[in-house]
Design an enzyme around this catalytic site. Structure first.
Site: not given
Length: 256
Positions: A153, A171
């Site tokens: 991420k 996310d």
């Protein structure tokens, strides 16, 4: 759920199956054309709704974005943006951060929460960047994810916004919205990333992420989304889970 599984071509995670990147075959099955078209129609509407969608962390270099992204864990972007000016004035590059006094570093980032763990990750990251990459933040995913405190991420945030290498930042908002929209049935971020990759061209992936995050922060809330005021309501299979009163939903929307 059975209907969603059929739409996704049976790509949900089997019960009890491990959920890691190494579980993926070399080629993923193509999603149904109807799902691709619906996903891209949703994104076109979000692009009109949020023409200014962007990374909301302030930065001027890959180093600054990487530090800010590490600090943003369990913290708002707004709070991080309040902390980073003084942090970057004190530690303007990886060598300075690598040599930082730990107590001073912790004090500068204290308000972002989990400051001891974050300070340890930041300093270890900077030390590895200096030792392995000559003090420059590396570009490849394979290199970024070897840095302490950096997963896929965080790496996608840096690659997509500082290096113009598009990818999905999975996310909490992207996870929530992609499941509500029926784009995936997975909860593992890597599996979600692969599901979303199959729906959008590579060049669009960073901006699709930004638009999903904007929509998640402003309309499609975790506890109760503002469904009646949602611009993509007619294309969302979860349009009945949130507020159905138009007036109440409009008041829930977070506007600039």
């Amino acid at each position: 759920m059975a209907q969603m599984a059929a739409c996704l071509g049976g790509r949900g995670t089997p019960a009890g199956a491990p959920a890691t990147a190494r579980d993926y075959p070399g080629r993923m099955p193509k999603p149904p054309l109807a799902l691709v078209r619906r996903a891209r129609a949703v994104d076109r509407i979000l692009a009109q709704t949020y023409p200014d969608a962007h990374c909301e962390l302030d930065f001027d270099s890959p180093y600054e974005l990487l530090v800010a992204t590490i600090l943003s864990a369990q913290c708002t972007d707004e709070r991080v943006n309040q902390v980073t000016p003084a942090l970057f004035a004190r530690y303007p590059d990886p060598p300075a951060l690598a040599a930082a006094d730990r107590v001073e570093l912790e004090d500068l980032i204290r308000s972002t929460g989990f400051f001891r763990n974050k300070a340890a990750s930041l300093q270890a990251m900077a030390q590895r960047v200096c030792a392995k990459y000559g003090g420059q933040i590396p570009r490849p995913m394979s290199a970024l994810t070897t840095l302490p405190g950096v997963g896929r991420k965080t790496a996608h945030v840096v690659r997509g916004n500082a290096f113009d290498q598009p990818g999905f930042t999975v996310d909490t908002h992207v996870t929530r919205l992609s499941n509500r929209l029926g784009w995936t049935m997975n909860s593992d971020p890597v599996r979600i990333e692969y599901d979303l990759d199959a729906l959008f061209p590579r060049k669009d992936r960073t901006m699709v992420s930004h638009r999903l995050i904007f929509h998640g922060r402003r309309c499609c809330f975790a506890r109760k989304p503002a469904c009646a005021a949602c611009p993509i309501r007619r294309l969302c299979p979860s349009h009945d889970i949130g507020e159905q009163d138009v007036v109440k939903a409009e008041k829930m929307i977070k506007r600039p």
